[in-house]
Enzyme design. Structure first.
Site, PDB file in Angstrom:
ATOM      1  N   CYS A 133       2.639   1.302  12.693  1.00  0.00           N
ATOM      2  CA  CYS A 133       3.913   1.920  12.327  1.00  0.00           C
ATOM      3  C   CYS A 133       4.386   2.859  13.425  1.00  0.00           C
ATOM      4  O   CYS A 133       5.547   3.218  13.465  1.00  0.00           O
ATOM      5  CB  CYS A 133       3.766   2.722  11.049  1.00  0.00           C
TER       6      CYS A 133
ATOM      7  N   SER B 224      -4.149  -2.487  -0.296  1.00  0.00           N
ATOM      8  CA  SER B 224      -3.044  -3.303   0.198  1.00  0.00           C
ATOM      9  C   SER B 224      -3.558  -4.695   0.538  1.00  0.00           C
ATOM     10  O   SER B 224      -4.603  -4.837   1.193  1.00  0.00           O
ATOM     11  CB  SER B 224      -2.462  -2.646   1.455  1.00  0.00           C
TER      12      SER B 224
ATOM     13  N   ASN C  65      -7.068   4.745   9.467  1.00  0.00           N
ATOM     14  CA  ASN C  65      -6.587   3.496  10.073  1.00  0.00           C
ATOM     15  C   ASN C  65      -6.499   3.535  11.589  1.00  0.00           C
ATOM     16  O   ASN C  65      -6.319   2.504  12.222  1.00  0.00           O
ATOM     17  CB  ASN C  65      -5.211   3.122   9.502  1.00  0.00           C
TER      18      ASN C  65
ATOM     19  N   THR D  65      10.152  -7.538 -12.632  1.00  0.00           N
ATOM     20  CA  THR D  65       9.423  -8.781 -12.910  1.00  0.00           C
ATOM     21  C   THR D  65       8.245  -8.908 -11.954  1.00  0.00           C
ATOM     22  O   THR D  65       8.399  -8.754 -10.742  1.00  0.00           O
ATOM     23  CB  THR D  65      10.375  -9.995 -12.776  1.00  0.00           C
TER      24      THR D  65
ATOM     25  N   HIS E  12      -2.441  -7.162   2.565  1.00  0.00           N
ATOM     26  CA  HIS E  12      -2.416  -7.790   3.889  1.00  0.00           C
ATOM     27  C   HIS E  12      -3.494  -7.295   4.837  1.00  0.00           C
ATOM     28  O   HIS E  12      -3.650  -7.812   5.935  1.00  0.00           O
ATOM     29  CB  HIS E  12      -1.020  -7.709   4.514  1.00  0.00           C
TER      30      HIS E  12
ATOM     31  N   GLN F   6      -7.765   0.814   4.143  1.00  0.00           N
ATOM     32  CA  GLN F   6      -8.653   0.326   5.214  1.00  0.00           C
ATOM     33  C   GLN F   6     -10.112   0.278   4.768  1.00  0.00           C
ATOM     34  O   GLN F   6     -10.962  -0.213   5.511  1.00  0.00           O
ATOM     35  CB  GLN F   6      -8.533   1.215   6.467  1.00  0.00           C
TER      36      GLN F   6
ATOM     37  N   GLY G   8       0.825  -1.210   0.000  1.00  0.00           N
ATOM     38  CA  GLY G   8       0.000   0.000   0.000  1.00  0.00           C
ATOM     39  C   GLY G   8       0.856   1.255   0.000  1.00  0.00           C
ATOM     40  O   GLY G   8       0.505   2.260  -0.626  1.00  0.00           O
ATOM     41  N   THR G   9       1.983   1.194   0.691  1.00  0.00           N
ATOM     42  CA  THR G   9       2.863   2.361   0.763  1.00  0.00           C
ATOM     43  C   THR G   9       3.359   2.743  -0.630  1.00  0.00           C
ATOM     44  O   THR G   9       3.344   3.926  -1.008  1.00  0.00           O
ATOM     45  CB  THR G   9       4.064   2.049   1.689  1.00  0.00           C
TER      46      THR G   9
HETATM   47  N1  PLP Z   1      -2.569   3.314   4.213  1.00  0.00           N
HETATM   48  C1  PLP Z   1      -3.259   2.933   5.285  1.00  0.00           C
HETATM   49  C2  PLP Z   1      -4.529   3.643   5.631  1.00  0.00           C
HETATM   50  C3  PLP Z   1      -2.810   1.878   6.085  1.00  0.00           C
HETATM   51  O1  PLP Z   1      -3.515   1.496   7.156  1.00  0.00           O
HETATM   52  C4  PLP Z   1      -1.603   1.230   5.714  1.00  0.00           C
HETATM   53  C5  PLP Z   1      -1.045   0.158   6.575  1.00  0.00           C
HETATM   54  O2  PLP Z   1      -1.141   0.203   7.794  1.00  0.00           O
HETATM   55  C6  PLP Z   1      -0.922   1.660   4.561  1.00  0.00           C
HETATM   56  C7  PLP Z   1      -1.433   2.712   3.841  1.00  0.00           C
HETATM   57  C8  PLP Z   1       0.352   1.024   4.118  1.00  0.00           C
HETATM   58  O3  PLP Z   1       0.125  -0.251   3.553  1.00  0.00           O
HETATM   59  P1  PLP Z   1       1.312  -1.306   3.500  1.00  0.00           P
HETATM   60  O4  PLP Z   1       1.505  -1.824   4.879  1.00  0.00           O
HETATM   61  O5  PLP Z   1       0.832  -2.363   2.536  1.00  0.00           O
HETATM   62  O6  PLP Z   1       2.506  -0.605   2.979  1.00  0.00           O
END
Ligand code: PLP
Length: 385
Positions: free
Chosen positions: A327, A201, A153, A239, A203, A181, A72-73
């Site tokens: 985080c 994302s 989140n 890839t 996970h 989210q 997601g990042t």
């Molecule tokens: N954006 C939100 C709202 C999130 O909650 C998160 C992860 O906690 C992310 C972005 C980042 O996703 P990833 O952990 O896949 O990098």
């Protein structure tokens, strides 16, 4: 000690069996590189194309509007920096976002500022919702991109993304939303809502960590962040991770199919938990409670009971949850989200996030509903007035 219970689904979710099964062959005999012309390559290409098509369908998109990313990042970074870089020549040098975004968006906006752009943060209401007046004042015709997360989140507050996207687009501004989210909770359909770019994302929805995707509406200007091969038409060289793309598509299909049922289940569980906490701790504050919220996150502060000791006490009794977002765990500074919506530092440093999901049964809820107030009462007895 009773079985440990997991109340941290907003941090990550367990990989679903169906997802694992769908991915398995790509760690075995179907190991080909989708760019190879031989049969192994063609087999991998077919699987990758199908995964893209299936994920696109889950978003109401066409398959060429979906880019797989490593997380997601990366999707958030690509949206903010990639769109800004593509538009800066046109005189649109500003990026507008909110102070409650995930760091993946906020740090990308800082990078835009380091590259000579302008970063603007919209004011927030205490409810956790974007302040409309501030939004309209900042989203002007010198703005390249506006990014507003769909579901926060930390507190679960749900912004009116379709309305905000419409207002931004009326001023020629590309609209991005971090739906990491929101996906699987909120209805997301690119044919109905006017967002241009959207991040997800894996996970958070039962796929493994290390896979995400970016939806990019056709015609949206965007530069790649990486340089190399021609994969994904040069938008995202490297890839492709076929197994993970297949896993993400499977998880997304399941999440969309189960979305309404999941919402109802989680909402009932969350409401029960919050009511139980408030019944025994009337001065507890549930952040964002009066606002539209996704049902899987509740964030509660008890005045005078700091989150670190509460987290430890819960952990000792087998309850896994978090203070603010994952985080930021380990850091003692109060949540930037709670600060941005005007929560006092004292209350912010007492915040505990409990997030619900696939592993949350009614029995888990009953256990925490009993334990949480008991621990608070104990902590208060031990704390001098
Ligand atoms: N954006 C939100 C709202 C999130 O909650 C998160 C992860 O906690 C992310 C972005 C980042 O996703 P990833 O952990 O896949 O990098």
């Amino acid at each position: 000690m009773p079985e440990p219970v997991y109340f941290d689904h907003a941090a990550t979710t367990p990989v679903r069996q169906e997802v694992l099964a769908a991915m398995q062959p790509f760690f075995g005999p179907r190991f080909g590189n989708p760019s190879s012309v031989h049969r192994w390559g063609r087999e991998a290409r077919t699987a990758l194309d199908a995964a893209r098509e299936r994920l696109a369908r889950c978003l109401g998109a066409a398959s060429d509007e979906v880019v797989f990313t490593s997380c997601g990042t990366e999707a958030d970074n690509m949206a903010v920096i990639g769109v800004w870089r593509a538009r800066q020549e046109s005189g649109r040098r500003a990026v507008v976002t909110t102070p409650i975004e995930h760091k993946a968006v906020l740090a990308a906006a800082h990078q835009v500022a380091r590259e000579g752009g302008e970063e603007r943060l919209v004011g927030m209401q205490q409810s956790g919702l974007v302040d409309d007046g501030s939004f309209d004042a900042l989203v002007t015709d010198d703005v390249a991109l506006c990014s507003v997360m769909w579901v926060n989140n930390e507190i679960g507050v749900l912004q009116d993304v379709p309305a905000l996207a419409k207002r931004a687009k009326a001023r020629g501004v590309v609209f991005h939303t971090d739906a990491v989210q929101a996906f699987g909770k909120v209805e997301i359909d690119a044919r109905r809502a006017a967002f241009d770019v959207l991040s997800i994302s894996g996970h958070k929805i039962g796929a493994p960590k290390g896979i995400g995707a970016l939806y990019i509406r056709r015609g949206t200007p965007i530069e790649p962040l990486m340089f190399g091969g021609t994969q994904d038409r040069g938008r995202r060289p490297g890839t492709e991770n076929v197994a993970m793309a297949v896993g993400l598509a499977k998880a997304a299909e399941l999440a969309v199919a189960e979305r309404e049922h999941e919402w109802a289940k989680l909402e009932a569980q969350r409401d029960h938990l919050e009511a139980a906490i408030l019944a025994r701790i009337p001065d507890a504050v549930i952040h964002g409670r009066g606002s539209p919220r996704a049902p899987h996150i509740t964030n509660v502060s008890v005045p005078g009971v700091d989150s670190e000791s509460m987290l430890m006490a819960l952990d000792l009794r087998g309850v896994a949850c978090s203070a603010g977002s994952a985080c930021q765990s380990g850091s003692i500074s109060p949540s930037h989200v709670l600060s941005a919506i005007g929560v006092s530092p004292d209350l912010a440093s007492a915040a505990i996030r409990l997030s619900l999901g696939a592993l949350t049964t009614d029995a888990c809820i009953d256990r925490v509903a009993e334990l949480f107030p008991a621990l608070v009462e104990k902590a208060r007895r031990l704390t001098p007035a």
